[in-house]
Enzyme design. Structure first.
Site, short mmCIF file in Angstrom:
data_model
loop_
_atom_site.label_atom_id
_atom_site.label_comp_id
_atom_site.label_asym_id
_atom_site.label_seq_id
_atom_site.Cartn_x
_atom_site.Cartn_y
_atom_site.Cartn_z
CG LEU A 218 61.51 -6.10 30.37
CD1 LEU A 218 62.22 -5.31 31.46
CD2 LEU A 218 62.18 -7.44 30.13
CG ASP A 219 62.48 -2.79 28.20
OD1 ASP A 219 62.79 -1.92 29.03
OD2 ASP A 219 63.24 -3.73 27.88
CD GLU A 220 55.09 -4.97 26.64
OE1 GLU A 220 53.89 -4.80 26.93
OE2 GLU A 220 55.55 -6.05 26.23
#
Length: 275
Positions: A218-220
């Protein structure tokens, strides 16, 4: 003609590529190249003038390059995208305006929303809007309906313009390195709901946004573009939200320009961006 190459680095690659262009009668207008020494990885983007009657195929270049070379010649100059939204309008509105005036670098095929709040603005611009609710549906059913709708348009990329649902690894795997997201740069410092309220309460002095490719983490995912702006003690939480929306719009627009003009290379979880 645009030529994009990514491969293992070795001595003489630029010379070999330039020689192939000369042999084919092609003139190099500009060439951006970079070597990641830590990964021993070579990246190059060429803008080549192609006189009438001249041709160049991937098979003409591959024998000159390492066996792991990824070569793309003349990627589609006019990409197709599908946009996914929830309720926030700022990023979508910018995309629709750029699409209307043909400055986006792609054509918006459709917009998918898990709320119907933004249907009217899409209709005004003549863009199909598909309302697919997540309520009373399993995550699998919800995402399957979205994926089926996306596949009907066969887009090059899917743009999450403030789509406020976490996508499963199964969904992401359907569109590897083809889903682009925009989020506030507070992550992971300010996670969860109301990041601007959290930032206001902490008295932050910089806010910003990050555009990235979506992966299972997530969001990486690989970062495409980032931007920050300064704020101060006079900013209310609402002021920060307004400023944040403006920088989110700007960052997503910049990221789309880079991706749609084939200036972004992905390797592992990083990007090489020729701006």
């Amino acid at each position: 003609m645009i030529i994009i190459i990514q491969c293992r680095d070795r001595v003489g690659l630029v010379s070999a590529i330039s020689g192939a262009m000369s042999k084919a009668g092609l003139n190099i207008i500009n060439m951006d190249e970079y070597v990641d020494k830590a990964e021993n990885r070579f990246f190059v983007r060429l803008n080549v003038e192609q006189p009438e009657g001249t041709r160049l195929h991937e098979d003409d270049l591959k024998p000159l390059l390492p066996d792991d070379a990824i070569v793309t010649i003349n990627p589609s100059p006019e990409k197709k995208i599908v946009v996914m939204v929830t309720k926030e309008y700022h990023c979508l509105a910018d995309i629709l305006i750029r699409n209307y005036f043909k400055t986006l670098g792609a054509t918006v095929q459709a917009v998918i929303g898990n709320h119907n709040v933004l249907e009217d603005i899409c209709r005004r611009f003549g863009i199909p809007f598909h309302y697919i609710t997540h309520e009373q549906e399993t995550k699998g059913q919800f995402e399957a309906a979205i994926a089926d709708t996306i596949n009907n348009y066969n887009p090059d990329y899917v743009v999450l313009a403030k789509f406020m649902r976490i996508l499963s690894p199964e969904f992401v795997a359907r569109f590897p390195m083809r889903v682009i997201n925009i989020h506030h740069s507070f992550l992971p410092a300010f996670i969860g709901a109301n990041p601007y309220r959290q930032a206001y309460n902490r008295g932050v002095k910089i806010i910003g946004a990050t555009a990235h490719f979506v992966t299972n983490d997530l969001d990486e995912g690989p970062i495409i573009s980032q931007q920050t702006i300064h704020v101060n003690h006079t900013y209310t939480a609402q002021d920060m939200m307004k400023a944040g929306r403006e920088v989110e719009t700007s960052v997503l627009a910049n990221a789309l320009q880079l991706v749609l003009h084939d200036r972004v290379f992905v390797y592992k979880n990083k990007t090489v961006v020729f701006e």
